[in-house]
Motif scaffolding. Structure first.
Motif, PDB file in Angstrom:
ATOM      1  N   ASP A 110      31.065   5.955   2.213  1.00 49.79           N
ATOM      2  CA  ASP A 110      32.503   6.067   2.427  1.00 49.79           C
ATOM      3  C   ASP A 110      32.987   7.415   1.896  1.00 49.79           C
ATOM      4  N   VAL A 111      33.430   8.281   2.811  1.00 52.38           N
ATOM      5  CA  VAL A 111      33.848   9.635   2.440  1.00 52.38           C
ATOM      6  C   VAL A 111      35.002   9.613   1.443  1.00 52.38           C
ATOM      7  N   MET A 112      36.034   8.815   1.715  1.00 56.03           N
ATOM      8  CA  MET A 112      37.199   8.803   0.818  1.00 56.03           C
ATOM      9  C   MET A 112      36.842   8.246  -0.564  1.00 56.03           C
ATOM     10  N   ALA A 113      35.970   7.255  -0.611  1.00 49.74           N
ATOM     11  CA  ALA A 113      35.548   6.723  -1.910  1.00 49.74           C
ATOM     12  C   ALA A 113      34.773   7.783  -2.690  1.00 49.74           C
ATOM     13  N   ALA A 114      33.943   8.565  -1.997  1.00 51.47           N
ATOM     14  CA  ALA A 114      33.193   9.631  -2.662  1.00 51.47           C
ATOM     15  C   ALA A 114      34.135  10.709  -3.188  1.00 51.47           C
ATOM     16  N   LEU A 115      35.140  11.070  -2.391  1.00 54.93           N
ATOM     17  CA  LEU A 115      36.129  12.058  -2.854  1.00 54.93           C
ATOM     18  C   LEU A 115      36.897  11.533  -4.056  1.00 54.93           C
ATOM     19  N   GLU A 116      37.285  10.270  -3.997  1.00 57.30           N
ATOM     20  CA  GLU A 116      38.018   9.656  -5.104  1.00 57.30           C
ATOM     21  C   GLU A 116      37.179   9.631  -6.375  1.00 57.30           C
ATOM     22  N   ALA A 117      35.901   9.331  -6.244  1.00 55.03           N
ATOM     23  CA  ALA A 117      35.012   9.253  -7.412  1.00 55.03           C
ATOM     24  C   ALA A 117      34.962  10.566  -8.178  1.00 55.03           C
ATOM     25  N   LEU A 118      35.134  11.682  -7.475  1.00 62.19           N
ATOM     26  CA  LEU A 118      35.084  12.994  -8.115  1.00 62.19           C
ATOM     27  C   LEU A 118      36.469  13.616  -8.263  1.00 62.19           C
ATOM     28  N   GLY A 119      37.520  12.815  -8.060  1.00 61.26           N
ATOM     29  CA  GLY A 119      38.880  13.301  -8.257  1.00 61.26           C
ATOM     30  C   GLY A 119      39.338  14.300  -7.219  1.00 61.26           C
ATOM     31  N   LEU A 120      38.868  14.154  -5.996  1.00 60.44           N
ATOM     32  CA  LEU A 120      39.176  15.122  -4.942  1.00 60.44           C
ATOM     33  C   LEU A 120      39.961  14.535  -3.769  1.00 60.44           C
ATOM     34  N   ALA A 121      40.390  13.288  -3.858  1.00 62.24           N
ATOM     35  CA  ALA A 121      41.054  12.643  -2.723  1.00 62.24           C
ATOM     36  C   ALA A 121      42.294  13.418  -2.270  1.00 62.24           C
ATOM     37  N   ALA A 122      43.049  13.971  -3.195  1.00 69.11           N
ATOM     38  CA  ALA A 122      44.262  14.713  -2.839  1.00 69.11           C
ATOM     39  C   ALA A 122      43.946  16.018  -2.116  1.00 69.11           C
ATOM     40  N   LEU A 123      42.711  16.458  -2.195  1.00 71.68           N
ATOM     41  CA  LEU A 123      42.305  17.727  -1.572  1.00 71.68           C
ATOM     42  C   LEU A 123      41.498  17.512  -0.296  1.00 71.68           C
ATOM     43  N   ALA A 124      41.463  16.289   0.191  1.00 72.23           N
ATOM     44  CA  ALA A 124      40.588  15.924   1.315  1.00 72.23           C
ATOM     45  C   ALA A 124      40.771  16.791   2.538  1.00 72.23           C
ATOM     46  N   GLU A 125      41.999  17.203   2.835  1.00 76.90           N
ATOM     47  CA  GLU A 125      42.253  17.958   4.065  1.00 76.90           C
ATOM     48  C   GLU A 125      42.232  19.470   3.876  1.00 76.90           C
ATOM     49  N   LEU A 126      42.051  19.932   2.647  1.00 76.25           N
ATOM     50  CA  LEU A 126      42.000  21.378   2.409  1.00 76.25           C
ATOM     51  C   LEU A 126      40.650  21.944   2.824  1.00 76.25           C
TER      52      LEU A 126
END
Length: 196
Positions: free
Chosen positions: A105-121
């Motif tokens: 899960d891409v969003m879960a992986a981003l969230e795990a590393l504190g990057l969810a807010a930067l997903a579209e950058l």
């Protein structure tokens, strides 16, 4: 279990390391330490099958780990010094490509590393620490029993290093193994050390 027996490596007309032996079991972590140029990165590349050993052997559950390089590659995740990101792709797009290969899960992986807010950058606008965390987020995608990490904390602040603890803990609790080259402490409790 993975077991290295008397591994040696020759690079650039120089013996980098010799007679390196260790064994780790599911749930274990091994820290590779030593001065710059001691052979930590070269050992990780040998373990990943990216660099041939001069001598010695690597066993996976008692069998030659390199007998089938494709199978060996599928059971590990290697993170080197380069973050291996496409600058024009967003953080989420960089992980989506990897997720298509390995699942997760891409969003879960981003969230795990504190990057969810930067997903579209786009990756090109991220700081060096954010890029490193994005590279590390690939570890949260798919399953591989062995993680080979070369200086995973480079460019990370203390809070970002602590974000790795749940990722490492979950991997080890599921029987995963971690071998990490490092100069700095990592959140890997009860890790053994191999000084090169």
């Amino acid at each position: 279990m993975i077991e290295a027996q008397e591994l040696a490596c020759w690079r650039a007309e120089k013996l980098v390391f010799n007679c390196v032996s260790f064994a780790i079991e599911p749930g274990d972590a091994l820290l590779l330490t030593g001065h710059n140029g001691a052979g930590k990165s070269s050992l990780l590349r040998v373990l990943a099958g990216l660099l041939p050993a001069l001598s010695g052997s690597l066993l996976w559950s008692g069998e030659d780990a390199f007998a089938d390089l494709s199978a060996h590659g599928a059971r590990l995740r290697y993170l080197g010094h380069q973050d291996a990101l496409k600058p024009a792709l967003s953080a989420a797009e960089n992980l989506a490509f990897y997720a298509r290969l390995h699942g997760g899960d891409v969003m879960a992986a981003l969230e795990a590393l504190g990057l969810a807010a930067l997903a579209e950058l786009p990756a090109r606008v991220l700081s060096s620490g954010q890029k490193r965390r994005l590279a590390l987020a690939r570890l949260a995608l798919g399953q591989a029993p062995l993680w080979l990490l070369d200086e995973p904390s480079v460019g990370l602040d203390a809070a970002s290093v602590e974000r790795l603890a749940p990722l490492f803990d979950a991997h080890r609790a599921a029987g995963g193994m971690v071998i990490a080259a490092t100069h700095l402490p990592l959140p890997l409790p009860a890790a053994r050390e191999l000084r090169l």
